[in-house]
Design a protein around this motif. Structure first.
Motif, short mmCIF file in Angstrom:
data_model
loop_
_atom_site.label_atom_id
_atom_site.label_comp_id
_atom_site.label_asym_id
_atom_site.label_seq_id
_atom_site.Cartn_x
_atom_site.Cartn_y
_atom_site.Cartn_z
N GLU A 13 0.79 -1.22 0.00
CA GLU A 13 0.00 0.00 0.00
C GLU A 13 0.82 1.27 0.00
O GLU A 13 0.27 2.35 -0.11
CB GLU A 13 -0.90 0.02 1.24
CG GLU A 13 -2.25 -0.62 0.97
CD GLU A 13 -2.97 -0.96 2.24
OE1 GLU A 13 -2.54 -0.52 3.32
OE2 GLU A 13 -3.98 -1.67 2.14
N THR A 14 2.12 1.16 0.19
CA THR A 14 2.87 2.40 0.21
C THR A 14 4.04 2.32 -0.76
O THR A 14 4.56 1.26 -1.05
CB THR A 14 3.39 2.73 1.62
OG1 THR A 14 4.15 3.93 1.54
CG2 THR A 14 4.24 1.62 2.20
N LYS A 16 6.53 4.50 -0.18
CA LYS A 16 7.58 5.19 0.57
C LYS A 16 8.42 4.19 1.37
O LYS A 16 7.88 3.39 2.13
CB LYS A 16 6.95 6.22 1.51
CG LYS A 16 6.16 7.24 0.71
CD LYS A 16 5.49 8.27 1.57
CE LYS A 16 4.65 9.21 0.72
NZ LYS A 16 3.38 8.59 0.25
N GLU A 19 8.12 3.96 5.23
CA GLU A 19 6.90 3.30 5.70
C GLU A 19 7.00 1.79 5.53
O GLU A 19 6.50 1.03 6.35
CB GLU A 19 5.68 3.85 4.97
CG GLU A 19 5.37 5.27 5.42
CD GLU A 19 4.17 5.88 4.72
OE1 GLU A 19 3.42 5.14 4.05
OE2 GLU A 19 4.01 7.11 4.85
N SER B 227 -1.40 11.46 2.25
CA SER B 227 -1.60 10.10 1.76
C SER B 227 -2.65 10.20 0.66
O SER B 227 -3.61 10.97 0.79
CB SER B 227 -2.06 9.20 2.89
OG SER B 227 -2.23 7.89 2.40
N ASP B 247 -1.40 5.58 -2.73
CA ASP B 247 -1.12 4.82 -1.52
C ASP B 247 -2.23 3.81 -1.25
O ASP B 247 -1.96 2.68 -0.87
CB ASP B 247 -1.00 5.77 -0.33
CG ASP B 247 0.22 6.68 -0.48
OD1 ASP B 247 1.25 6.17 -0.93
OD2 ASP B 247 0.12 7.88 -0.16
N ARG B 248 -3.46 4.24 -1.43
CA ARG B 248 -4.56 3.33 -1.12
C ARG B 248 -5.60 3.33 -2.23
O ARG B 248 -5.73 4.29 -2.98
CB ARG B 248 -5.24 3.76 0.20
CG ARG B 248 -4.36 3.67 1.41
CD ARG B 248 -4.00 2.24 1.75
NE ARG B 248 -5.17 1.48 2.14
CZ ARG B 248 -5.60 1.39 3.39
NH1 ARG B 248 -4.98 2.02 4.36
NH2 ARG B 248 -6.68 0.68 3.68
#
Lengths: 522, 305
Positions: A13-14, A16, A19, B227, B247-248
């Motif tokens: 989900e990231t 980065k 993270e 985000s 991100d999501r």
């Protein structure tokens, strides 16, 4: 399995890195040692030997989902990931498992290898029924072994180091070589003092490509220059009366190269040499394709051994008389390396002498004739570092070959490129016809990929399964490293590492290169 | 009913449904840009969709609004509009001529949506369905579940002092999300048009709802640290989310998922099903294998989201 599936989702989900490291660290510090060991095992790309054929996995998932066979293919094309397609296609989940990762791997996954198909099927179906969708996805990934989740080995190392309060170099070293994912291994990985493993190689130091003009490196005298060889990066180790040859992919390849194994046996106790396995004859390298003939083989007959002999081109010494000497300056290590006893299969990578960068630039022109890829530039005073680092080692490669070719076929990519046309076949002129010449997947920006994708959809002439034949209109400059005759290719030519250097919007398809021009490069 | 260069045409009633080019009379299923275009002489829409359509076709155009279920005579055909559950004011068009009933559904969904009337199954001989998500991998979680994960994401961002950039179709989807939001979590800002408002210095972390086209633009970058997320059916597939570097992804769609498509088609009792948009081929083949007559119908405009 629950925590592991959540970890997988969190990593996914990231984008980065901080993270990702934080998610890994959260998982590793909470996990039982046997679970942490398995997680690390998969995250660094190790996987159990093939458990079962994907085809069967698909077949059983299709039956469980109650859909016809053909729709699986349609779904796979849209999703681009096998494990994910199955997870999305299975009937809605009604359960969720709280059993730990090591249970699922040791009790449920590994036994599949020994079972017959009927049993496997029953076990798999019942496993799916015990899991929720995220768990099924992670489980399918474990089953298929395609475990890429956008985490580099470096990130895993960082997370483990932070979890155990260790230096990353120590963790990287402990992760090298052969180990079994057990609770004991995890404890040793985090231990303040580790027990010695005689086969363990050192992490490889990798170079970045030189970006600016070579003059920016300062005085040429501060640099050791070597030819950049195109082979298999490897580490030869002699300890406790045994010889080990490791590839950069951390595969033990000793028995693939008996010549080098024999050379290793002649080394003094406690020696580790960094170098390149090269197919070598008459004092020069053979084309890499020859090496591929040899790598692909299970049994090495006399004939292949005499047709494609190999050497280890030695360029660094990491351990000497049982001591880790990586912190010593390169010039010191080089002097020691020159004193190591050599034989026919252990060759010293010659230092290239040049009085100025200008002179070196001229010598670089000889690269192709010498069958090397250019130069390696190594700072004389530098230690042997861990992983890919800037500053002390640079690769200064020669310009690749380049050819203008026309896009003629396209097909969708995998993973994050699924459902976009990203895999292309290019043609060059042969008389009045375009003959397929090379395939390329990389080199375009996301923006350009979207543009080409839209072009493909609007200009499809024929469909052959997932492959679209498109109107020959777009011209691209392809770059590649090596070129060879090949009876297996329709154009009669095979190239190494082809990729798109740029989109030639300024060129019409008629202006693309012809097969004759390309033959001229041979 | 026939497919002409300008779009789907009903000869007995002399009108088009969602035409691609300007025509004399257009019946509009809903006001998304792939369905409603300015320039036609007269429009017919559901009452609840009048203002959205007006925004697309301009103040000068002749727009007639009909209540759901109210039958009108257009030439020789009886025409009525029925809720499609897609976005506010979206309608299925029922056309009856000479004892034959056609229903052109436009886009539709069966999940509950606080911003529009629920989909109404209409019996017919011929049903024209969308197939945007016409594969069995597309199965939507209950909207409440999606909102719960959206809220958890937003809350975690608030706690970390980050902005939450949530991209969603500004016509329909965004209003639907706003109607389901738990406002106690933090401030909310809604960006529907362009130019988008700038971020103010000293703004507290907030949820910003914006059109997907603003993702990865100088505008979106001023919200850092943030985000990013997108709410769409495509988010069911990891690849589509990763490719956009989001991100999501929250699976929330205004289109029918696979089980809903099959249920809706069944409920019409149609003998013939026309399939348009998205995964036409697989849905046609599936319907044929299940004993229904089905044909793929090409659409000029295909939307990605």
């Amino acid at each position: 399995m629950k925590a592991f599936a959540e970890l997988y989702a969190a990593l996914d989900e990231t984008t980065k890195t901080n993270e990702k490291v934080a998610a890994l660290q959260r998982y590793l510090s909470a996990a039982a040692p046997e679970d942490a060991a398995w997680a690390v095992n998969f995250l660094v790309g190790r996987r159990p030997k093939r458990l079962l054929e994907s085809r069967k996995l698909a077949e059983w998932a299709i039956a469980e989902a109650g859909v016809p066979d053909w729709i699986f293919g349609e779904c796979f094309q849209a999703v681009g990931d096998f494990a994910e397609t199955i997870a999305l296609l299975l009937p809605p989940a009604a359960a969720s498992t709280n059993l730990p990762l090591h249970y699922w791997i040791e009790q449920r996954l590994l036994p599949l290898r020994e079972a017959d198909d009927e049993t496997r099927r029953a076990w798999l179906v019942s496993a799916w029924r015990e899991m929720d969708e995220g768990q099924r996805f992670a489980w399918n990934k474990l089953l298929t072994g395609e475990f890429r989740v956008g985490v580099s080995q470096n990130l895993v190392v960082r997370a483990i180091a932070e979890t155990g309060g260790l230096a990353p170099e120590v963790v990287a070293h402990r992760l090298m070589g052969d180990w079994l994912p057990t609770a004991e291994f995890w404890r040793q990985l985090l231990a303040t003092e580790a027990a010695a493993d005689i086969s363990k190689p050192y992490p490889f130091f990798l170079a970045y490509p030189l970006e600016g003009p070579v003059e920016e490196l300062g005085e040429i005298g501060a640099w050791q220059v070597e030819w950049k060889w195109d082979g298999i990066r490897a580490q030869l180790i002699r300890r406790a009366g045994h010889t080990f040859l490791w590839s950069r992919g951390e595969e033990l390849i000793t028995d693939r190269f008996p010549e080098i194994e024999a050379a290793g046996a002649a080394l003094p106790e406690g020696t580790a040499i960094d170098g390149e396995v090269l197919p070598w004859q008459g004092g020069a390298p053979l084309p890499f394709a020859q090496m591929q003939r040899r790598i692909g083989r299970k049994a090495l007959g006399k004939r292949i051994l005499s047709e494609v002999p190999v050497v280890l081109m030695a360029y660094d010494l990491l351990e000497w008389e049982g001591r880790d000497i990586r912190e010593r300056p390169l010039e010191w290590r080089r002097a020691q390396l020159e004193s190591v006893p050599r034989d026919a299969a252990l060759v010293l990578s010659p230092a290239v002498e040049a009085g100025s960068w200008e002179e070196l630039r001229r010598l670089r022109e000889e690269s192709r004739a010498r069958k090397v890829e250019g130069f390696m530039l190594k700072r004389r005073g530098s230690p042997y570092r861990v992983g890919r680092r800037r500053g002390d080692w640079w690769k200064w490669k020669i310009q690749p070959y380049s050819v203008d070719a026309v896009l003629i076929y396209a097909q969708p990519g995998n993973g994050r490129r699924a459902s976009l046309f990203t895999d292309y076949t290019f043609g060059v002129w042969d008389g009045g016809k375009l003959v397929p010449f090379a395939k390329a997947y990389s080199g375009l920006s996301d923006e350009e990929i979207r543009e080409v994708d839209a072009f493909v959809r609007r200009n499809t002439l024929e469909r052959h399964g997932p492959v679209r034949m498109v109107k020959p209109e777009l011209v691209f400059e392809l770059a590649f490293e090596g070129i060879q005759r090949s009876p297996r290719h329709r154009s009669g030519i095979a190239v190494r590492f082809p990729r798109m250097a740029r989109w030639r919007r300024d060129k019409k398809p008629e202006e693309a290169d012809s097969i004759d021009t390309i033959r001229g490069l041979l | 009913m026939e497919l002409r260069p300008n779009g789907l045409y009903c000869a007995p009633g002399d009108f088009y449904i969602d035409p691609w080019e300007p025509v004399e009379r257009a019946v509009i299923t809903h006001a998304h840009p792939d369905r409603a275009h300015p320039g036609s002489r007269a429009y017919l829409t559901a009452r609840a969709g009048e203002s959205l359509l007006r925004a697309v076709v301009g103040p000068e155009a002749l727009v007639e609004a009909a209540e759901y279920g109210h039958s009108l005579k257009l030439g020789g055909a009886a025409v009525s509009l029925h809720p499609a559950g897609h976005i506010p004011g979206s309608a299925q068009v029922r056309v009856e001529y000479d004892g034959e009933v056609w229903v052109v559904s436009g886009d539709y969904k069966l999940e509950p949506d606080p911003t529009c009337a629920p989909f109404e199954p209409v019996r017919c001989h011929t049903f024209l369905t969308e197939a945007t998500y016409g594969l069995p991998i597309f199965r939507w979680p209950p909207p409440a579940e999606t909102m719960a994960s959206t809220h958890a994401w937003w809350r975690a961002n608030q706690e970390a002092g980050k902005n939450s950039l949530l991209y969603a179709n500004p016509v329909g989807k965004m209003q639907r999300i706003v109607a389901m939001l738990d406002r106690s979590i933090g401030p909310v800002e809604q960006v529907t048009g362009l130019p988008a408002p700038e971020r103010q210095a000293g703004d507290l972390p907030r949820l910003v709802l914006a059109p997907p086209s603003l993702h990865n633009t100088p505008w979106s970058r001023q919200f850092a640290p943030a985000s990013t997320a997108l709410a769409a059916g495509w988010m069911r597939i990891r690849g589509t989310r990763r490719r956009r570097a989001l991100d999501r992804g929250f699976v929330l769609s205004d289109h029918a998922d696979w089980p809903s498509l099959l249920r809706a088609i069944d409920a019409t009792g149609a003998e013939t099903v026309g399939v348009t948009h998205g995964f036409r081929g697989p849905l046609v083949r599936w319907l044929e294998e299940h004993g229904r007559r089905a044909v793929a119908v090409d659409a000029r405009f295909e939307s990605d989201l």
